[in-house]
Design a protein around this motif. Structure first.
Motif, mmCIF file in Angstrom:
data_model
loop_
_atom_site.group_PDB
_atom_site.id
_atom_site.type_symbol
_atom_site.label_atom_id
_atom_site.label_comp_id
_atom_site.label_asym_id
_atom_site.label_seq_id
_atom_site.Cartn_x
_atom_site.Cartn_y
_atom_site.Cartn_z
ATOM 1 N N PHE A 62 16.922 8.269 -42.486
ATOM 2 C CA PHE A 62 16.178 7.835 -43.759
ATOM 3 C C PHE A 62 14.863 7.981 -43.936
ATOM 4 N N VAL A 63 14.041 7.701 -42.764
ATOM 5 C CA VAL A 63 12.652 8.002 -42.717
ATOM 6 C C VAL A 63 12.111 9.329 -42.740
ATOM 7 N N ALA A 64 13.252 10.229 -42.298
ATOM 8 C CA ALA A 64 12.952 11.746 -42.242
ATOM 9 C C ALA A 64 13.260 12.116 -43.564
ATOM 10 N N ASN A 65 14.044 11.621 -44.305
ATOM 11 C CA ASN A 65 14.343 12.316 -45.622
ATOM 12 C C ASN A 65 13.517 11.681 -46.794
ATOM 13 N N THR A 67 10.031 11.134 -46.149
ATOM 14 C CA THR A 67 8.502 11.525 -45.630
ATOM 15 C C THR A 67 8.583 12.861 -45.521
ATOM 16 N N GLU A 68 7.464 13.411 -45.473
ATOM 17 C CA GLU A 68 6.993 14.929 -45.310
ATOM 18 C C GLU A 68 6.762 15.284 -43.713
ATOM 19 N N ARG A 69 5.917 14.353 -43.358
ATOM 20 C CA ARG A 69 5.364 14.994 -42.112
ATOM 21 C C ARG A 69 5.455 13.908 -40.818
ATOM 22 N N ILE A 70 5.693 12.789 -40.969
ATOM 23 C CA ILE A 70 5.478 11.692 -39.784
ATOM 24 C C ILE A 70 7.137 11.906 -38.938
ATOM 25 N N LYS A 71 6.785 11.654 -37.851
ATOM 26 C CA LYS A 71 7.877 11.894 -36.821
ATOM 27 C C LYS A 71 8.605 10.736 -36.413
ATOM 28 N N PRO A 72 9.719 10.609 -36.745
ATOM 29 C CA PRO A 72 10.480 9.169 -36.152
ATOM 30 C C PRO A 72 10.780 9.472 -34.619
ATOM 31 N N VAL A 73 10.348 8.461 -34.100
ATOM 32 C CA VAL A 73 10.598 8.227 -32.721
ATOM 33 C C VAL A 73 11.774 7.126 -32.480
ATOM 34 N N LEU A 74 12.965 7.806 -32.254
ATOM 35 C CA LEU A 74 14.270 7.076 -32.227
ATOM 36 C C LEU A 74 14.708 6.551 -31.058
ATOM 37 N N ALA A 75 14.431 4.958 -30.902
ATOM 38 C CA ALA A 75 14.916 4.294 -29.784
ATOM 39 C C ALA A 75 16.364 4.444 -29.676
ATOM 40 N N HIS A 76 16.837 4.645 -28.599
ATOM 41 C CA HIS A 76 18.166 5.215 -28.055
ATOM 42 C C HIS A 76 18.946 4.494 -26.862
ATOM 43 N N ARG A 77 19.917 3.908 -26.908
ATOM 44 C CA ARG A 77 20.434 3.015 -25.737
ATOM 45 C C ARG A 77 21.452 3.636 -25.228
ATOM 46 N N PRO A 78 21.434 4.514 -23.971
ATOM 47 C CA PRO A 78 22.397 4.818 -23.037
ATOM 48 C C PRO A 78 23.585 3.720 -22.797
ATOM 49 N N GLY A 79 24.943 4.246 -22.748
ATOM 50 C CA GLY A 79 25.821 3.299 -22.568
ATOM 51 C C GLY A 79 26.288 2.859 -23.821
ATOM 52 N N ARG A 95 17.403 18.809 -36.685
ATOM 53 C CA ARG A 95 17.332 20.096 -37.640
ATOM 54 C C ARG A 95 17.375 19.570 -39.131
ATOM 55 N N ILE A 96 17.726 18.510 -39.480
ATOM 56 C CA ILE A 96 17.365 17.688 -40.711
ATOM 57 C C ILE A 96 16.049 17.589 -41.059
ATOM 58 N N SER A 97 15.313 16.923 -39.986
ATOM 59 C CA SER A 97 13.982 16.793 -40.233
ATOM 60 C C SER A 97 12.995 17.866 -39.878
ATOM 61 N N LYS A 98 13.724 19.023 -39.634
ATOM 62 C CA LYS A 98 12.752 20.363 -39.301
ATOM 63 C C LYS A 98 11.922 20.008 -37.935
ATOM 64 N N GLY A 99 12.529 19.447 -36.935
ATOM 65 C CA GLY A 99 11.806 19.259 -35.606
ATOM 66 C C GLY A 99 10.898 18.296 -35.498
ATOM 67 N N ARG A 100 11.202 17.193 -36.146
ATOM 68 C CA ARG A 100 10.153 16.152 -36.124
ATOM 69 C C ARG A 100 10.888 14.917 -35.301
ATOM 70 N N LEU A 101 11.854 15.116 -34.630
ATOM 71 C CA LEU A 101 12.361 14.111 -33.983
ATOM 72 C C LEU A 101 11.772 13.775 -32.432
ATOM 73 N N VAL A 102 11.626 12.461 -32.106
ATOM 74 C CA VAL A 102 11.398 12.112 -30.514
ATOM 75 C C VAL A 102 12.521 11.225 -30.184
ATOM 76 N N VAL A 103 13.116 11.290 -29.034
ATOM 77 C CA VAL A 103 13.919 10.342 -28.688
ATOM 78 C C VAL A 103 13.214 9.344 -27.665
ATOM 79 N N HIS A 104 13.439 8.059 -27.900
ATOM 80 C CA HIS A 104 12.845 7.414 -26.985
ATOM 81 C C HIS A 104 13.932 6.442 -26.328
#
Length: 367
Positions: A62-65, A67-79, A95-104
């Motif tokens: 939703f954030v990526a869709n 916005t134009e430039r800000i990079k979502p830092v997605l908190a992700h829980r293994p398990g 790919r949808i965000s054209k390389g803006r994703l970071v995984v936390h």
């Protein structure tokens, strides 16, 4: 790498001071907030994870869709999600965000919170699983054909993904304040996240992370440090504002803790080391260094990033630069009135920090 700024997505207007202001996801508010960060010059925004919260992956998209430039830092829980599925889902979003994703990567500091989603591993096992999980993500993203894996926590055969990250891989962030966190972050992280402690303690934690990175022969992670600034035109007015906010937090924290499933004051010591460290700092004093204020951490039982920087924009900017000077490249700032505070930071704090850094770069001035 440049010094950059992080905020945190708020899916509704609820805050520590007013937990009744919203619940779940308020689409219009979330859109305004994301666009305010994008327009204001923030570089990243954390999309938090909690067992009761709106789904973080969908909120990051939703954030990526919107916005134009800000990079979502997605908190992700293994398990919660098998790593092969996660690798494909994360690559799709990248790919949808054209390389803006970071995984936390969130290994989990509370046994109680983990068990809400069926995770009964010990804390040490969770960090070991995170280590394996990160390796699988990177192996999937780098593979040019089917891959198999057999490890302590995951096993699969012949997996392949037709979707790869936009730039070949996705930056991975790790956070925490335990030795396990330092080890996994130093050995695996591109970014390492810390809560706002005094300068000496923060420098000690950075050294602990770097020790593991150096031993592994890999680049040291970029350091991310989080604060809750409270600003006003003068230092005096900022402190008056800070104590009004603290009063609201104290009045409403028990209700907020119940909604978020955090242990409130008097309900025991927090399980995670980061919260324990913040409470220990608060016991030593309310104000540290230039303007680090620990009273909100004490009032909330250190439920998350909860130390403030209090003062005029000039004072807060100087305090942030103090952390840059000890090696922090990513400055996370979000307020107790999130949307309005983000707008104020963008107008009054970000430009001061960036101007000073530009001046240093142009003049070759030492910190």
């Amino acid at each position: 790498m440049p010094v950059e700024f992080i905020s945190a997505v708020h899916p509704n207007p609820a805050t520590e001071g007013d937990p009744t202001a919203g619940n779940g996801i308020d689409v219009d508010y979330a859109r305004r907030y994301a666009r305010a960060l994008d327009d204001g010059g923030f570089d990243y925004t954390l999309v938090t994870y909690h067992s009761a919260s709106p789904d973080a992956l969908q909120l990051a998209q939703f954030v990526a869709n919107h916005t134009e430039r800000i990079k979502p830092v997605l908190a992700h829980r293994p398990g919660v999600v098998f790593p092969t599925h996660a690798a494909r889902a994360l690559a799709t979003l990248d790919r949808i965000s054209k390389g803006r994703l970071v995984v936390h990567i969130i290994s989990g500091g509370s046994d109680e919170e983990q068990r809400r989603e069926g995770d009964y591993l010990s804390k040490g096992e969770r960090y070991a699983r995170s280590d394996e999980y990160i390796r699988i993500l990177r192996d999937v993203w780098a593979a040019d054909g089917p891959i198999s894996h057999e490890g302590p926590y995951y096993r699969f055969e012949g997996f392949r993904s037709d979707v790869t990250p936009y730039d070949g891989t996705i930056p991975i962030s790790v956070g925490g304040s335990s030795e396990d966190a330092y080890r996994v972050g130093g050995q695996q992280g591109d970014i390492f996240g810390l809560w706002g402690e005094p300068l000496k303690e923060t420098a000690d934690q950075i050294a602990a992370v770097n020790k593991y990175a150096d031993a592994a022969g890999r680049p040291r992670p970029r350091i991310w440090v989080s604060f809750r600034p409270i600003i006003a035109p003068t230092d005096e007015l900022a402190w008056e504002k800070a104590h009004r906010i603290l009063g609201s937090i104290r009045t409403n924290h028990e209700q907020r803790a119940q909604q978020r499933h955090y242990p409130a004051l008097g309900q025991g010591t927090p399980a995670n080391v980061g919260s324990q460290r913040l409470l220990a700092v608060a016991e030593r004093g309310e104000v540290h260094d230039r303007c680090l204020w620990t009273a909100p951490a004490a009032a909330t039982n250190a439920a998350g990033a909860s130390t403030a920087l209090v003062g005029s924009p000039e004072t807060v900017a100087k305090a942030l630069l103090d952390y840059v000077d000890i090696g922090c490249e990513l400055l996370s700032i979000r307020g107790y009135d999130p949307l309005d505070d983000a707008i104020d930071y963008a107008r009054h704090v970000l430009p001061l920090v960036r101007q000073e850094l530009a001046h240093r770069a142009a003049s070759g001035a030492a910190a």
